[in-house]
Design a protein around this motif. Sequence first.
Motif, PDB file in Angstrom:
ATOM      1  N   HIS A 210      65.966 -17.458  61.770  1.00 14.89           N
ATOM      2  CA  HIS A 210      65.468 -16.135  61.387  1.00 14.89           C
ATOM      3  C   HIS A 210      64.600 -15.544  62.500  1.00 14.89           C
ATOM      4  O   HIS A 210      64.688 -14.348  62.792  1.00 14.89           O
ATOM      5  CB  HIS A 210      64.664 -16.219  60.087  1.00 14.89           C
ATOM      6  N   ALA A 211      63.783 -16.396  63.121  1.00 16.81           N
ATOM      7  CA  ALA A 211      62.923 -15.929  64.224  1.00 16.81           C
ATOM      8  C   ALA A 211      63.774 -15.457  65.403  1.00 16.81           C
ATOM      9  O   ALA A 211      63.432 -14.490  66.090  1.00 16.81           O
ATOM     10  CB  ALA A 211      61.986 -17.052  64.661  1.00 16.81           C
ATOM     11  N   TYR A 214      65.827 -12.026  64.132  1.00 15.72           N
ATOM     12  CA  TYR A 214      65.004 -10.826  63.889  1.00 15.72           C
ATOM     13  C   TYR A 214      63.663 -11.019  64.594  1.00 15.72           C
ATOM     14  O   TYR A 214      62.640 -11.237  63.950  1.00 15.72           O
ATOM     15  CB  TYR A 214      64.796 -10.626  62.382  1.00 15.72           C
ATOM     16  N   ARG A 215      63.705 -10.975  65.909  1.00 25.39           N
ATOM     17  CA  ARG A 215      62.527 -11.329  66.703  1.00 25.39           C
ATOM     18  C   ARG A 215      61.307 -10.463  66.339  1.00 25.39           C
ATOM     19  O   ARG A 215      61.319  -9.255  66.504  1.00 25.39           O
ATOM     20  CB  ARG A 215      62.849 -11.189  68.193  1.00 25.39           C
ATOM     21  N   GLY A 220      62.231 -11.940  60.133  1.00 27.71           N
ATOM     22  CA  GLY A 220      62.048 -12.884  61.241  1.00 27.71           C
ATOM     23  C   GLY A 220      60.629 -13.424  61.332  1.00 27.71           C
ATOM     24  O   GLY A 220      60.352 -14.354  62.093  1.00 27.71           O
ATOM     25  N   TYR A 293      68.027  -6.347  63.579  1.00 24.60           N
ATOM     26  CA  TYR A 293      68.674  -7.554  64.114  1.00 24.60           C
ATOM     27  C   TYR A 293      68.644  -7.503  65.643  1.00 24.60           C
ATOM     28  O   TYR A 293      69.084  -6.530  66.248  1.00 24.60           O
ATOM     29  CB  TYR A 293      70.113  -7.640  63.615  1.00 24.60           C
ATOM     30  N   ALA A 490      72.625 -15.338  67.128  1.00 26.04           N
ATOM     31  CA  ALA A 490      71.277 -15.920  67.022  1.00 26.04           C
ATOM     32  C   ALA A 490      71.474 -17.431  67.084  1.00 26.04           C
ATOM     33  O   ALA A 490      72.376 -17.966  66.429  1.00 26.04           O
ATOM     34  CB  ALA A 490      70.636 -15.523  65.710  1.00 26.04           C
TER      35      ALA A 490
END
Length: 525
Positions: A210-211, A214-215, A220, A293, A490
């Motif tokens: 997730h990190a 979705y930085r 994220g 994203y 990702a």
Amino acid sequence: STYLAPLSTVVILAGMSWGAYERKFGLAAYRKYSSGGGCPNIPLTSPLPGVPNPVFATVDGQERFETKVTTLENGLRIASQNKFGQFCTVGILINSGSRHEAKYLSGISHFLEKLAFSSTAQFGSKDEILLTLEKHGGICDCQASRDTTMYAVSADAKGLDTVVNLLADVVLQPRLSDEEIEMTRMAVRFELEDLNMRPDPEPLLTEMIHAAAYRENTVGLNRFCPVENTEKIDRKVLHSYLQNYYTPDRMVLAGVGIEHEQLVACARKYLLGIDPVWGSNKSEQVDRSVAQYTGGIVKLEKDMSDVSLGPTPIPELTHIMIGLESCSFLEEDFIPFAVLNMMMGGGGSFSAGGPGKGMFTRLYLNVLNRHHWMYNATSYHHSYEDTGLLCIHASADPRQVREMVEIITREFILMAGAVGEVELERAKTQLKSMLMMNLESRPVIFEDVGRQVLATNTRKLPHELCTLIGNVKPNDIKRVVTKMLRNKPAVAALGDLTELPTYEHIQAALSSKDGRLPRMYRLFR
């Protein structure tokens, strides 16, 4: 007959045949026992004399499936579902989670989850709450996810008034004493240590993917409280967050196994016109950011050679998760993605089980059955109200990481290829089966009702979802995959990453026709 089993046991233990038993004790004795003796001449198809007629609960047409929704003057939504039985599950779901912590210290939702069902204005301690619930055979739980916080109680339906009163007090009037906050700090630190030590890296990898996807925005953001924030979170910080997010218009009171009018009456009594302990009931700074994203990679070099908890050593493994953006659960493409996820399936190489556990899914047939050195290949689908993420998690020996990554990228590319009629039908049937099996459970129905009403103000019923699943065609799968493959990947990687291909190479493989990584030529290995 209920009397036949013990009688036959007696005969067998005595070493007698039925004929010998009849001769010794007479046929009447046998008949007396086997028929129950009370009403020997009444057939099973007729009611017994003197027994009152049973009263059965009746419903008309779709009413037994219907979810009723009422909105109070303060914006609170009340949703209930009919389910006959002695017990009910009631809870409050709040549109609040780690995705809303951008302007706050990260970890507030994690803290609130651990502080739930502690002392309140009415109840002096957690023990007092548990004793109150015990009188109604009740249990309580709180779970915080990225986008929802859920306070739930399962108890005898006769105690509904007490349960709603307790829930209202827990959510709107928590004391948050210094002692409770200090205990929560310890609990959070312990959970963080456990997260890094446990042999199953799946929760940690989920955080990492997730990190990466979705930085530093929305879903994220870290779901767990960072160690450095445990000392910084106090009552003032928690109250400032609660003031913005724990407002009636962001809440749903959901119940399963109770009458709708009764639940509405309890809500009016305990949740209408109540001032929360933090003062204002109006939110001022609500984060309404839409998930962006970004794609990217998050790596964590870690020695995984000593994760075994028992005498049998677990082999050292490197874990890779590759994900691509799918869609939100509000979009029509959500159903084809759910079918695709079921079609990919997979699991661990030691938990094969039978066909019901996905032995005929692609990640079993094409990956685990062909590459004996791979320990795991599992597909996951995370979906939120504004985005979604389809991932494949794989694990293998650190020396075979490059080959493992290529196998996974090839599977992503093959998703856009031909979809067999048999495998598609199997995936659709399995998804329907899983949906209906899960919805046999009252707490699952409660969560489904609450989450759907929180997001859409209504609920899609199981038979509607089954119809949508049945309508998915091979072209739908191909369409959603083609769209998904246009995004940047990702990547999350955990363990010994010496052989991990570069992010650019993984991206190139997912953009190619066959999913192969670019060839690398080395003079020395």
